[in-house]
Design a protein around this motif. Structure first.
Motif, PDB file in Angstrom:
ATOM      1  N   GLN A   1     -13.593  -5.522  -7.029  1.00 17.39           N
ATOM      2  CA  GLN A   1     -14.555  -4.756  -7.825  1.00 17.39           C
ATOM      3  C   GLN A   1     -14.110  -3.325  -8.087  1.00 17.39           C
ATOM      4  O   GLN A   1     -14.517  -2.724  -9.072  1.00 17.39           O
ATOM      5  N   ALA A   2     -13.299  -2.767  -7.199  1.00 17.70           N
ATOM      6  CA  ALA A   2     -12.813  -1.395  -7.415  1.00 17.70           C
ATOM      7  C   ALA A   2     -11.541  -1.161  -6.616  1.00 17.70           C
ATOM      8  O   ALA A   2     -11.320  -1.774  -5.570  1.00 17.70           O
ATOM      9  N   ASP A   3     -10.726  -0.272  -7.157  1.00 16.35           N
ATOM     10  CA  ASP A   3      -9.433   0.085  -6.553  1.00 16.35           C
ATOM     11  C   ASP A   3      -9.272   1.581  -6.737  1.00 16.35           C
ATOM     12  O   ASP A   3      -9.351   2.072  -7.862  1.00 16.35           O
ATOM     13  N   MET A   4      -9.113   2.303  -5.631  1.00 20.09           N
ATOM     14  CA  MET A   4      -9.074   3.765  -5.714  1.00 20.09           C
ATOM     15  C   MET A   4      -7.949   4.331  -4.848  1.00 20.09           C
ATOM     16  O   MET A   4      -8.132   4.534  -3.656  1.00 20.09           O
ATOM     17  N   PRO A   5      -6.771   4.534  -5.414  1.00 17.71           N
ATOM     18  CA  PRO A   5      -5.699   5.167  -4.646  1.00 17.71           C
ATOM     19  C   PRO A   5      -5.969   6.670  -4.461  1.00 17.71           C
ATOM     20  O   PRO A   5      -6.444   7.326  -5.393  1.00 17.71           O
ATOM     21  N   ILE A   6      -5.692   7.162  -3.257  1.00 16.02           N
ATOM     22  CA  ILE A   6      -5.798   8.606  -3.022  1.00 16.02           C
ATOM     23  C   ILE A   6      -4.535   9.084  -2.305  1.00 16.02           C
ATOM     24  O   ILE A   6      -3.840   8.308  -1.653  1.00 16.02           O
ATOM     25  N   ALA A   7      -4.241  10.361  -2.463  1.00 17.12           N
ATOM     26  CA  ALA A   7      -3.154  10.992  -1.708  1.00 17.12           C
ATOM     27  C   ALA A   7      -3.639  12.354  -1.261  1.00 17.12           C
ATOM     28  O   ALA A   7      -4.420  13.006  -1.965  1.00 17.12           O
ATOM     29  N   MET A   8      -3.197  12.767  -0.092  1.00 14.11           N
ATOM     30  CA  MET A   8      -3.668  14.051   0.424  1.00 14.11           C
ATOM     31  C   MET A   8      -2.726  14.640   1.472  1.00 14.11           C
ATOM     32  O   MET A   8      -1.880  13.943   2.029  1.00 14.11           O
ATOM     33  N   ASP A   9      -2.889  15.941   1.693  1.00 10.71           N
ATOM     34  CA  ASP A   9      -2.267  16.604   2.827  1.00 10.71           C
ATOM     35  C   ASP A   9      -3.317  16.576   3.931  1.00 10.71           C
ATOM     36  O   ASP A   9      -4.321  17.280   3.854  1.00 10.71           O
ATOM     37  N   VAL A  10      -3.113  15.727   4.919  1.00  6.41           N
ATOM     38  CA  VAL A  10      -4.190  15.539   5.906  1.00  6.41           C
ATOM     39  C   VAL A  10      -4.412  16.786   6.764  1.00  6.41           C
ATOM     40  O   VAL A  10      -5.473  16.972   7.333  1.00  6.41           O
ATOM     41  N   ARG A  11      -3.419  17.652   6.814  1.00  6.28           N
ATOM     42  CA  ARG A  11      -3.560  18.867   7.619  1.00  6.28           C
ATOM     43  C   ARG A  11      -4.583  19.825   7.014  1.00  6.28           C
ATOM     44  O   ARG A  11      -5.413  20.387   7.694  1.00  6.28           O
ATOM     45  N   THR A  12      -4.510  19.988   5.685  1.00  7.55           N
ATOM     46  CA  THR A  12      -5.427  20.908   5.012  1.00  7.55           C
ATOM     47  C   THR A  12      -6.643  20.190   4.430  1.00  7.55           C
ATOM     48  O   THR A  12      -7.627  20.827   4.066  1.00  7.55           O
ATOM     49  N   GLY A  13      -6.538  18.855   4.290  1.00  9.53           N
ATOM     50  CA  GLY A  13      -7.626  18.107   3.662  1.00  9.53           C
ATOM     51  C   GLY A  13      -7.569  18.131   2.142  1.00  9.53           C
ATOM     52  O   GLY A  13      -8.443  17.574   1.473  1.00  9.53           O
ATOM     53  N   GLU A  14      -6.527  18.766   1.588  1.00  5.79           N
ATOM     54  CA  GLU A  14      -6.410  18.856   0.131  1.00  5.79           C
ATOM     55  C   GLU A  14      -6.060  17.483  -0.458  1.00  5.79           C
ATOM     56  O   GLU A  14      -5.053  16.879  -0.081  1.00  5.79           O
ATOM     57  N   VAL A  15      -6.903  17.010  -1.381  1.00  2.00           N
ATOM     58  CA  VAL A  15      -6.641  15.734  -2.057  1.00  2.00           C
ATOM     59  C   VAL A  15      -5.820  16.023  -3.310  1.00  2.00           C
ATOM     60  O   VAL A  15      -6.219  16.821  -4.153  1.00  2.00           O
ATOM     61  N   THR A  16      -4.649  15.363  -3.431  1.00  2.00           N
ATOM     62  CA  THR A  16      -3.754  15.664  -4.555  1.00  2.00           C
ATOM     63  C   THR A  16      -3.661  14.518  -5.561  1.00  2.00           C
ATOM     64  O   THR A  16      -3.052  14.668  -6.606  1.00  2.00           O
ATOM     65  N   LEU A  17      -4.245  13.387  -5.217  1.00  2.00           N
ATOM     66  CA  LEU A  17      -4.332  12.271  -6.175  1.00  2.00           C
ATOM     67  C   LEU A  17      -5.597  11.485  -5.883  1.00  2.00           C
ATOM     68  O   LEU A  17      -5.913  11.217  -4.716  1.00  2.00           O
ATOM     69  N   LEU A  18      -6.327  11.184  -6.932  1.00  2.00           N
ATOM     70  CA  LEU A  18      -7.496  10.316  -6.785  1.00  2.00           C
ATOM     71  C   LEU A  18      -7.698   9.617  -8.119  1.00  2.00           C
ATOM     72  O   LEU A  18      -7.939  10.264  -9.129  1.00  2.00           O
ATOM     73  N   GLN A  19      -7.520   8.299  -8.130  1.00  2.00           N
ATOM     74  CA  GLN A  19      -7.724   7.526  -9.344  1.00  2.00           C
ATOM     75  C   GLN A  19      -8.685   6.399  -9.022  1.00  2.00           C
ATOM     76  O   GLN A  19      -8.820   6.019  -7.871  1.00  2.00           O
ATOM     77  N   MET A  20      -9.335   5.879 -10.039  1.00  2.00           N
ATOM     78  CA  MET A  20     -10.227   4.759  -9.752  1.00  2.00           C
ATOM     79  C   MET A  20     -10.292   3.774 -10.912  1.00  2.00           C
ATOM     80  O   MET A  20     -10.463   4.167 -12.056  1.00  2.00           O
ATOM     81  N   ASP A  21     -10.123   2.498 -10.557  1.00  2.00           N
ATOM     82  CA  ASP A  21     -10.383   1.390 -11.482  1.00  2.00           C
ATOM     83  C   ASP A  21     -11.617   0.677 -10.976  1.00  2.00           C
ATOM     84  O   ASP A  21     -11.764   0.489  -9.771  1.00  2.00           O
ATOM     85  N   GLY A  22     -12.495   0.258 -11.859  1.00  2.00           N
ATOM     86  CA  GLY A  22     -13.666  -0.504 -11.440  1.00  2.00           C
ATOM     87  C   GLY A  22     -14.869   0.388 -11.217  1.00  2.00           C
ATOM     88  O   GLY A  22     -14.918   1.517 -11.724  1.00  2.00           O
TER      89      GLY A  22
END
Ligand code: ADP
Length: 236
Positions: free
Chosen positions: A176-197
Motif C-alpha cells: 500500500q505504501a513505500d517510503m524510503p528515507i535517509a538521514m544522519d542519525v547523529r543530528t537527526g537531519e533527514v536528507t531523503l524522504l520519498q513516498m509512493d502510495g
C-alpha cells in the motif's frame, strides 16, 4: 495478495525487523574508496573516486568540491533483463541519492575538485536506492573524504494495513505504501524522504519513527564495518 500472517511477513520477519545486512569496506582495489553491501536480496557496490580534478572543467566550483553520483542497475540485476544504460528512474535516483549524501560532505576543503560516486546494483530486491546510499556513505569514509557524519537509509511502508520496515520486492511492488528515507542519525537531519502510495498522517508518523530506528541500526553496522577494516590495518 496476502502479506501478513500471524503477525509475520512473507519472509517471516516481524513488522519492525530489518533484513540481514552485511558491509564489506574496500572491496575494490582501484577505487579511492569502496564498499560492497548485501541487504537482503540486494547486492550493491559503491566506488568513490576523488577528490580529483573536474572534467569538463566548466563544472568546477571556485570554493568547493562538486559531488557527482551515478546509480546504475546492471541488466542482470532484475528478473527480466533490464535495458542497459540510464533511464528516467535511474536519473531520478541518482539525483535524490546525491542530495541525500551531499549535506554531510565538507566540500569547502576541496575547491575546484570533484568527488565521484558510482553505485552499481548487481542484484535488486527493493530498497536499492537505500542500499546504494548506505554503501556510498561507507565508501566515502573509506576514501577519506571528510564528512560531518554518515548517512544511513532504509525504506518503510505499509502492507495489509500494517506499517513495516525494510520492504522486500513483493511488498514494495504490491503493497500500500513505500517510503524510503535517509538521514544522519547523529543530528537527526533527514536528507531523503520519498513516498509512493498512501499513508494517513498517523501512519506516516509511525513509519517515520520506524524508519529512524532502522537507520540507527544501519548506522551502527556502517560504523562497525569501518572500525573493523581500519582497526585491522593498524595491527598489520
Ligand atoms: P528501490 O529499489 O529503491 O526500492 P523502486 O521502488 O523503484 O526502487 O524499485 C523497487 C524494486 O523493483 C527494485 O529494487 C527492483 O527489485 C524492482 N525494479 C525496479 N526497476 C525494475 C526494472 N526496470 N525491471 C525489473 N524490476 C525492477
Amino acid at each position: 495478495m496476502e502479506f501478513m500472517k500471524n503477525g509475520k511477513r512473507i519472509d517471516d520477519r516481524l513488522p519492525n525487523e530489518l533484513r540481514p545486512i552485511k558491509f564489506e569496506v574496500g572491496a575494490l582495489e582501484r577505487a579511492d574508496g569502496s564498499c560492497y553491501v548485501e541487504h537482503g536480496g540486494n547486492k550493491v557496490i559503491a566506488a568513490v573516486y576523488g577528490p580529483r580534478a573536474v572534467h569538463p572543467r566548466h563544472l568546477q566550483e571556485a570554493n568547493r568540491a562538486i559531488i557527482r553520483y551515478r546509480y546504475n542497475m546492471a541488466s542482470f540485476s532484475v528478473e527480466e533483463r533490464k535495458r542497459p544504460g540510464p533511464d528516467r528512474r535511474s536519473v531520478e535516483i541518482s539525483k535524490v541519492s546525491r542530495e541525500a549524501i551531499d549535506p554531510v560532505i565538507i566540500k569547502e576543503f576541496y575547491p575546484r575538485s570533484t568527488i565521484d560516486i558510482f553505485v552499481e546494483i548487481l542484484q535488486a530486491d527493493a530498497g536499492t536506492r537505500s542500499a546504494g546510499i548506505n554503501a556510498a556513505s561507507v565508501a566515502l569514509a573509506d576514501a577519506g573524504v571528510p564528512m560531518r557524519g554518515l548517512i544511513s537509509s532504509c525504506a518503510v511502508g505499509k502492507v495489509d494495513e500494517t506499517v513495516v520496515l525494510d520492504l522486500v520486492k513483493e511488498e514494495d511492488n504490491y503493497g500500500q505504501a513505500d517510503m524510503p528515507i535517509a538521514m544522519d542519525v547523529r543530528t537527526g537531519e533527514v536528507t531523503l524522504l520519498q513516498m509512493d502510495g498512501h499513508l494517513t498522517l498517523d501512519e506516516f508518523e509511525q513509519a517515520l519513527e520506524l524508519g529512524k530506528i532502522g537507520c540507527a541500526s544501519i548506522a551502527e553496522m556502517q560504523r562497525e564495518a569501518l572500525i573493523q577494516k581500519y582497526r585491522g590495518e593498524e595491527n598489520e
